[in-house]
Design a protein around this motif. Structure first.
Motif, PDB file in Angstrom:
ATOM      1  N   GLY A 149       0.712  -1.540  -0.503  1.00  0.00           N
ATOM      2  CA  GLY A 149      -0.172  -0.059  -0.283  1.00  0.00           C
ATOM      3  C   GLY A 149       0.695   1.220  -0.133  1.00  0.00           C
ATOM      4  O   GLY A 149       2.384   1.361   0.316  1.00  0.00           O
ATOM      5  N   ALA A 150       0.482   2.284  -0.469  1.00  0.00           N
ATOM      6  CA  ALA A 150       1.189   3.542  -0.404  1.00  0.00           C
ATOM      7  C   ALA A 150       1.180   4.305   0.993  1.00  0.00           C
ATOM      8  O   ALA A 150      -0.030   5.159   0.759  1.00  0.00           O
ATOM      9  CB  ALA A 150       0.383   4.384  -1.590  1.00  0.00           C
ATOM     10  N   GLY A 151       1.541   4.022   1.870  1.00  0.00           N
ATOM     11  CA  GLY A 151       2.090   4.494   2.991  1.00  0.00           C
ATOM     12  C   GLY A 151       1.018   3.811   3.878  1.00  0.00           C
ATOM     13  O   GLY A 151      -0.047   2.957   3.678  1.00  0.00           O
ATOM     14  N   PHE A 152       0.791   3.856   5.487  1.00  0.00           N
ATOM     15  CA  PHE A 152       0.697   3.711   6.207  1.00  0.00           C
ATOM     16  C   PHE A 152      -1.119   4.217   6.488  1.00  0.00           C
ATOM     17  O   PHE A 152      -1.086   5.599   5.671  1.00  0.00           O
ATOM     18  CB  PHE A 152       1.031   3.809   7.599  1.00  0.00           C
ATOM     19  CG  PHE A 152       2.191   3.123   7.746  1.00  0.00           C
ATOM     20  CD1 PHE A 152       2.598   2.539   8.289  1.00  0.00           C
ATOM     21  CD2 PHE A 152       3.428   4.553   7.301  1.00  0.00           C
ATOM     22  CE1 PHE A 152       4.394   2.189   7.736  1.00  0.00           C
ATOM     23  CE2 PHE A 152       4.954   3.710   7.167  1.00  0.00           C
ATOM     24  CZ  PHE A 152       5.458   2.765   7.651  1.00  0.00           C
ATOM     25  N   THR A 153      -1.761   3.064   6.505  1.00  0.00           N
ATOM     26  CA  THR A 153      -3.277   3.626   6.932  1.00  0.00           C
ATOM     27  C   THR A 153      -3.431   3.661   8.328  1.00  0.00           C
ATOM     28  O   THR A 153      -2.646   2.762   9.443  1.00  0.00           O
ATOM     29  CB  THR A 153      -3.899   2.981   6.585  1.00  0.00           C
ATOM     30  OG1 THR A 153      -3.345   1.124   6.321  1.00  0.00           O
ATOM     31  CG2 THR A 153      -4.119   3.175   5.016  1.00  0.00           C
ATOM     32  N   THR A 154      -4.625   4.551   9.220  1.00  0.00           N
ATOM     33  CA  THR A 154      -5.256   4.215  10.093  1.00  0.00           C
ATOM     34  C   THR A 154      -6.544   4.157  10.604  1.00  0.00           C
ATOM     35  O   THR A 154      -7.017   4.437   9.080  1.00  0.00           O
ATOM     36  CB  THR A 154      -4.915   5.580  11.014  1.00  0.00           C
ATOM     37  OG1 THR A 154      -2.825   5.672  10.668  1.00  0.00           O
ATOM     38  CG2 THR A 154      -4.813   5.560  12.351  1.00  0.00           C
ATOM     39  N   ASP A 155      -7.081   2.778  11.054  1.00  0.00           N
ATOM     40  CA  ASP A 155      -8.415   2.742  11.201  1.00  0.00           C
ATOM     41  C   ASP A 155      -8.517   2.100  12.952  1.00  0.00           C
ATOM     42  O   ASP A 155      -7.759   3.076  13.855  1.00  0.00           O
ATOM     43  CB  ASP A 155      -8.515   1.885  10.194  1.00  0.00           C
ATOM     44  CG  ASP A 155      -8.518   0.871  10.161  1.00  0.00           C
ATOM     45  OD1 ASP A 155      -7.251   0.085  11.467  1.00  0.00           O
ATOM     46  OD2 ASP A 155      -8.300  -0.340   9.458  1.00  0.00           O
TER      47      ASP A 155
END
Length: 584
Positions: A147-153
């Protein structure tokens, strides 16, 4: 401008201070960015390597076979065990899971068991819709991707990587996802930003702190890289497929796992440093499909040469990766020697079967022409003797002549029975919808049953997909046998049907003499009869033909009986899905 220059000339310490501050801030920012890039690149490489390894370990056929409600099946538990092992091997993996695409919707398939970590969510169930669909996830159905960068959920901050999972036919059956826990990286970066503010306020102290912190962060980054190398080395050591890591430009082998070395039959020092074509795909030297022709190699058959030059058939896949700025190839392969042997054996069996079928046709021809001709001559001669000279024979001669006529007729019937048995399965008709409500009454009429035998039929029999001639043979044999062996003055035969799962279950019941349970298997064997042929004329082939027809069409046949009270013959027919208003 002149006043500012004068100020700096009078305050050399201030100028030096500001210069040191500017240099410190510049160096600090540059180091932060470099360290961040190192950590991010390490996580990206780790995520991509982890998801490729996971995709290689997951059994695509098992993943393809499971569906909603299969959480307790062996296939589900086996896949979940593989996911749990991968997650346990790398503490940086927060989540690992598989997904499928059903009717355009992304749903969970097999998820790792997160019950051991109270801070994590429970694993998703089969068929649960995944709503946070990203472009990287969709690309993961075609090729490994991060994925393009980190994701936060709500589950935390992660770096997601995806890779397709293939079945044995090379078809994509789903995607495996690996989420690396980015919480540690995020906290480090927050601390760096706070340090940046302190640098602006602390001048020389900040410069010294930056230098110390930079060294610490670089050491931590290299430690993380070393841990990743150890993790990948552990995977390389334990994976059951042969793996070679190759320099994409020079084709030089840089590393090999134990499985690859075992197949090659050499030590690592005998393999590392040599070109890959010395062992894998020697015919493609100078014409590599991946690097020279820009083609992909995915689950394709190739040849592996061991250290002694022995050719080993393999299934091979090649993946491109970048380590730092260096382009590398990961070649994974599996020995398919046993599968090749099985294919050769199967080919030989098919050839033998074709030969047997050809001989059976020749046998049928011989029986039909070479045996029946003399029988017809004997039959004609016996009939001539019977009609012209019967009055010249005494009682014993007449008995012997009758016996001769009957034996000739029995032999002719036996030959016809053998021919019919050989034609079943060899001579096939197209299956068609057969309306049994109309067919069975026609069969009963054609049998010309004695008047003391009554036949009843269930109302609304189904329509089945069958060879019409064969299903007539089945019912004609069963009903005819029930009538032939009837020993009651008021014979009763009933034809019934009811659904049984995915089959129709037919029954032909009678109130005849019944069959002892020890003969249940014998009656379906060819040439077997329970009564002497001189008592009731029979070839012993009819039920053998019935059994062969039923089993060739995906059903089974059996008998239940009580001596003195009658028998019930059951057989099954797969439900074809043909629409029929008269079906029960």
């Amino acid at each position: 401008m002149g006043k500012i220059s004068e100020l700096f000339r009078k305050n050399i310490g201030l100028a030096f201070f500001l210069l040191i501050l500017a240099v410190s801030v510049f160096i600090f920012i540059a180091v932060i960015l470099q360290t961040q890039n190192i950590l991010v690149q390490a996580d990206e490489n780790e995520g991509l390597s982890s998801v490729k390894i996971a995709a290689g370990m997951i059994d695509g056929n098992m993943l393809e076979s499971i569906g909603p409600g299969d959480e307790n099946t062996t296939a589900y538990k086996s896949l979940q065990t593989d996911l749990n092992q991968l997650r346990s091997a790398n503490p940086n993996i927060r989540h690992i899971y598989t997904m499928k695409r059903i009717n355009g919707t992304i749903v969970f398939a097999v998820d790792a068991d997160y019950g051991s970590r109270t801070s994590s969510v429970q694993g998703a169930r089969i068929g649960e819709t995944y709503t946070n669909v990203t472009p990287a996830l969709m690309k993961g159905f075609y090729a490994p991707v991060t994925g393009a960068g980190f994701t936060t959920d709500e589950w935390g901050t992660v770096l997601s990587s995806f890779a397709p999972v293939y079945n044995q036919r090379g078809e994509v059956v789903g995607v495996v996802g690996v989420d690396l826990d980015a919480g540690i990286l995020s906290s480090r970066m927050t601390m760096l930003k706070n340090m940046y503010i302190l640098v602006l306020l602390a001048i020389f102290v900040v410069a010294v702190s930056v230098a110390a912190f930079t060294a610490s962060m670089q050491k931590e980054a290299y430690r993380a890289l070393r841990e990743n190398e150890e993790y990948l080395n552990t995977i390389m050591q334990s994976i059951q497929a042969g793996v070679l890591i190759i320099d994409a430009e020079t084709h030089i082998i840089t590393d090999a796992n134990p499985k690859a070395l075992s197949l090659i039959g050499a030590k690592k020092e005998d393999v590392a440093g040599k070109t890959c074509h010395a062992f894998v795909c020697p015919a493609e030297t100078g014409n590599c499909p991946v690097t020279d022709l820009e083609e992909t190699v995915d689950n394709e058959e190739r040849i592996l040469l061991d250290i002694n030059g022995r050719k080993i058939p393999i299934i091979k896949s090649v993946n491109r990766i970048t380590l730092g700025k260096k382009k590398m190839l990961i070649e994974s392969f599996v020995d398919i020697s046993e599968r090749k042997k099985m294919e050769e054996q199967n080919a030989q069996l098919i050839k033998d079967l074709e030969t047997a079928n050809s001989e059976l046709k020749d046998f049928a021809y011989i029986v039909s022409h070479d045996l029946k001709a003399p029988l017809r001559a004997i039959g004609s001669l016996s009939q001539w003797l019977y009609s012209d000279y019967k009055d010249k024979f005494d009682d014993d001669g007449k008995t012997q002549l009758d016996l001769l006529v009957n034996r000739v007729q029995r032999m002719q019937n036996l030959i016809e029975g053998i021919l019919e048995y050989s034609r079943v399965g060899r001579v096939r008709e197209e299956k068609e919808p057969v309306r049994l409500d109309a067919v069975i009454p026609d069969i009963i009429d054609s049998l010309s049953l004695p008047p003391h035998i009554a036949v009843t039929i269930d109302p609304q029999l189904p329509v089945i997909a069958y060879e019409k001639t064969r299903i007539r043979q089945v019912f004609a044999n069963l009903i005819g046998n029930a009538a032939k062996y009837m020993d009651k003055p008021a014979g009763e035969i009933h034809v019934g049907c009811k659904p049984d799962g995915s089959f129709w279950k037919f029954s032909v019941a009678d109130n005849g003499p019944g069959i002892d349970s020890r003969h249940y298997e014998k009656i379906f064997q060819i040439f077997q009869t329970l009564q002497p042929r001189d008592h009731i004329e029979s070839t012993g082939i009819g039920l053998s033909i019935v059994k062969k027809i039923v089993e060739m069409n995906g059903g089974k046949i059996w008998v239940e009986s009580e001596v003195g009270k009658g028998s019930i013959f059951y057989f099954t027919v797969p439900i074809s899905g043909i629409s029929d208003e008269g079906s029960p």
